[in-house]
Structures are given as C-alpha cells and as structure tokens.
Enzyme design. Structure first.
Site, PDB file in Angstrom:
ATOM      1  N   GLU A   5      -3.580   1.824  -7.188  1.00  0.00           N
ATOM      2  CA  GLU A   5      -4.015   2.824  -6.530  1.00  0.00           C
ATOM      3  C   GLU A   5      -3.136   4.217  -6.899  1.00  0.00           C
ATOM      4  O   GLU A   5      -2.076   4.173  -6.194  1.00  0.00           O
ATOM      5  CB  GLU A   5      -3.961   2.506  -5.031  1.00  0.00           C
ATOM      6  CG  GLU A   5      -4.870   1.381  -4.673  1.00  0.00           C
ATOM      7  CD  GLU A   5      -5.277   1.432  -3.149  1.00  0.00           C
ATOM      8  OE1 GLU A   5      -6.088   1.536  -3.066  1.00  0.00           O
ATOM      9  OE2 GLU A   5      -4.353   1.229  -2.415  1.00  0.00           O
ATOM     10  N   HIS A  16       0.779  -1.282   0.098  1.00  0.00           N
ATOM     11  CA  HIS A  16       0.031  -0.041  -0.101  1.00  0.00           C
ATOM     12  C   HIS A  16       0.885   1.302   0.091  1.00  0.00           C
ATOM     13  O   HIS A  16       1.925   1.163   0.724  1.00  0.00           O
ATOM     14  CB  HIS A  16      -1.100  -0.087   1.346  1.00  0.00           C
ATOM     15  CG  HIS A  16      -1.926   1.024   0.991  1.00  0.00           C
ATOM     16  ND1 HIS A  16      -1.664   2.357   1.397  1.00  0.00           N
ATOM     17  CD2 HIS A  16      -3.365   0.996   0.790  1.00  0.00           C
ATOM     18  CE1 HIS A  16      -2.972   2.950   1.260  1.00  0.00           C
ATOM     19  NE2 HIS A  16      -3.714   2.264   0.785  1.00  0.00           N
TER      20      HIS A  16
HETATM   21  P1  PGA Z   1      -9.348   6.065  -0.141  1.00  0.00           P
HETATM   22  O1  PGA Z   1      -8.150   5.069   0.262  1.00  0.00           O
HETATM   23  O2  PGA Z   1     -10.435   5.367  -0.495  1.00  0.00           O
HETATM   24  O3  PGA Z   1      -9.877   6.813   1.289  1.00  0.00           O
HETATM   25  O4  PGA Z   1      -8.739   7.058  -1.085  1.00  0.00           O
HETATM   26  C1  PGA Z   1      -8.071   4.055  -0.631  1.00  0.00           C
HETATM   27  C2  PGA Z   1      -6.861   3.058  -0.039  1.00  0.00           C
HETATM   28  O5  PGA Z   1      -6.088   3.753   0.474  1.00  0.00           O
HETATM   29  O6  PGA Z   1      -7.003   1.841  -0.427  1.00  0.00           O
END
Ligand code: PGA
Length: 312
Positions: A222, A152
């Site tokens: 992401e 992440h």
């Molecule tokens: P968010 O986070 O939906 O608050 O942008 C996504 C994540 O970090 O997996």
C-alpha cells in the site's frame, strides 16, 4: 499456447510458470503477452461453446480481497453495510475479509454471511493483561476473528509503530493461529527519492526476521501516497513493486513462499479501477479502505477476479 484439459476445482488458483520468478521486470510486457498458459474448466469440450480460460498468475494463491473499514461506522450504518454485503453476489473463487472497528466486530460477526471472514485492524504483541486500551489476539479469536491487519501505514505513520513492534505483533498473532495481512509501502518522498524498493524490502525483512512461517501471511503493498487520496498507483507501478517483493521473498525466504504468498494492492482501489489492476499478473487481490464502506462497490472489487479470466 498450452491448454491443459484436465479438470479444475472451482477454486481459482493461479498457475505460475516455473520460470516466472527469474523473469525480467514485466512492466514492459502487455497483458496479452502474459496469457501464455490457460486452462479449460472441466465442463469444457470441443463441442461446447468456447470455454473460459484463466490467465496465469505469478503466485499460486487464491485471489484475496479485504475491506478495511478503519475508524468508520455506527451500529446503523454497519447494519446496512452488512445487509448489502449479504445480498451481494460474490465470485466463489475469492477469499473475502472485512475488518470492522473493534467495537462492531461482534455485531458484524453475528450478522454477516459466513462467506465473509472477519479481521481486526490491530492486535497486541502478546497475551492480554495490564495493557490499557489494547486488544489481545485471544480475545479476537474468541469473537470469531480469523485475520488481523498489521503494519498499516496509519499505524506506522500516525500512531508511530515501528518495524520491530509490528514484527512482534505479527509473530504473536501467527503463533495463535490468526492470519496476518502484513502491510508495507513507501511514503511519497521515499518514492520520489527512488527508495520504494528499499523501504518495502526493509519492511518485509522486519516481518521475515520475526515470523516463524509465512503460511498464513498475505502481504498488502500500500503506497502511502495512494491511501485515501484518490491517487491510485497505475497498474504498472503496482505490478513493478509486487514483482520486486515476490523476488525478494524468493531470494530471502524461499521460492515456495514467493510463489504461494498472496501480494495484494491497496491505495484508492475502487469499482472503476479494480479490473485493470487485477489483470496484473502479480496482483493477487486488494486491501480496500473507502470503497469497502459501500457494499455494491466492494462486491465489484471482489468480483474483479473475473478480469483475470479470459474467453478462450
Ligand atoms: P483507501 O485505503 O482504499 O481508502 O485508499 C486503503 C487502506 O488503507 O487499506
């Protein structure tokens, strides 16, 4: 338009056109142009009202939605969130996962519907032992975790984990039977410098170099600039990177892995934007942060799978 009249199991699996991985970037194509393969459910007959169809997905995996609760919650707020999730109606053809903070995993596991599986937000690189502050994969399995989120951006850019370290964790978790939600994504300055694909491919390569198999991996794209910022990638921006990642898998791992590996999107996904994102052919689900802390909204995101289905 091809209509397949054979029956379909209740599980929604995407139907990938065989030439899909050789296609040119789809960003310019409209959603409806993608609807060139539909199936009828078994209950469908010419004498009944129009059947529901399923829009083809580029991948063949089941829709997957994970809720990453990050470092949020108390015993009380988590009791309420679990109760909201337990009473929500969730579409059956979606894998649904939540990742509570470590200290609440046991509470959640003991109170949440078995319909929803548990992930941890991290795991150690190997067996437990003298590693102060770490949590081993064996311990996570012991309390009922089936998945772990690794790589992440908050672990990469706030804590300082690098590709090799993350790859090692992924390999160990997989070897012990945990599924891995393998996150990748570029920083804003990397996107602005035109390096989005390079960064994502390098992160994918680090996983590929470390893991023995892709059987139990879900890729979460992401973009870092979209995480927790309220600034969601457009469906086209997300789709473009998902296609590129699937193509990378095809070229560097195998066509089979490219087809079956779920590539989910994360970064400011919410109840209002999930349907448009879900319609993108290469978006196989979501990893959700902030909006996963609200049960009804998370359920809406899970149920966005229906926007992949169209009336015939
Ligand atoms: P968010 O986070 O939906 O608050 O942008 C996504 C994540 O970090 O997996």
């Amino acid at each position: 338009m091809a209509v397949v009249s054979t029956s379909l199991t209740s599980q929604f699996s995407g139907l990938r056109r065989s030439s899909k991985l050789d296609r040119s970037p789809p960003a310019a194509q409209s959603f409806t142009q993608h609807v060139n393969a539909r199936v009828c459910f078994s209950s469908c007959s010419p004498h009944q009202k129009p059947c529901r169809g399923v829009v083809s997905m580029a991948g063949t995996g089941k829709f997957f939605v994970g809720g990453n609760w990050k470092c949020n919650g108390t015993k009380d707020s988590i009791t309420k969130l679990v109760s909201d999730l337990n009473s929500a109606t969730l579409e059956p053809d979606v894998d649904v996962i939540v990742a509570p903070p470590f200290v609440y995993i046991d509470q959640v596991k003991n109170s949440i519907t078995p319909r929803i599986e548990i992930a941890s937000q991290n795991s150690w690189t190997g067996k437990g032992g003298a590693f102060t502050g770490e949590i081993s994969v064996e311990q996570l399995k012991d309390i009922g975790c089936k998945w772990v989120i690794l790589g992440h951006s908050e672990r990469r850019h706030v804590i300082g984990e690098d590709d090799q370290f993350i790859g090692k964790k992924a390999a160990y978790a997989l070897s012990e039977g945990l599924g891995v939600i393998a996150c990748i994504g570029e920083l804003l300055q990397e996107r602005e410098a035109g390096k989005t694909f390079d960064v994502c491919f390098q992160q994918l390569k680090a996983y590929a170099d470390a893991v023995p198999s892709w059987d139990n991996i879900v890729i979460a794209y992401e973009p870092v600039w979209a995480i927790g910022t309220g600034k969601v990638a457009t469906p086209q921006q997300a789709q473009e990177v998902h296609v590129a990642c699937r193509d990378w898998l095809k070229k560097n791992v195998s066509a089979e892995v490219a087809s079956k590996t779920r590539i989910i999107y994360g970064g400011s996904v919410n109840g209002g934007n999930c349907a448009e994102l879900a319609k993108q052919e290469d978006i196989d689900g979501f990893l959700v942060g902030g909006a996963s802390l609200k049960g009804p909204e998370f359920a809406t995101i899970v149920n966005s799978v229906i926007s992949k289905k169209v009336a015939a």
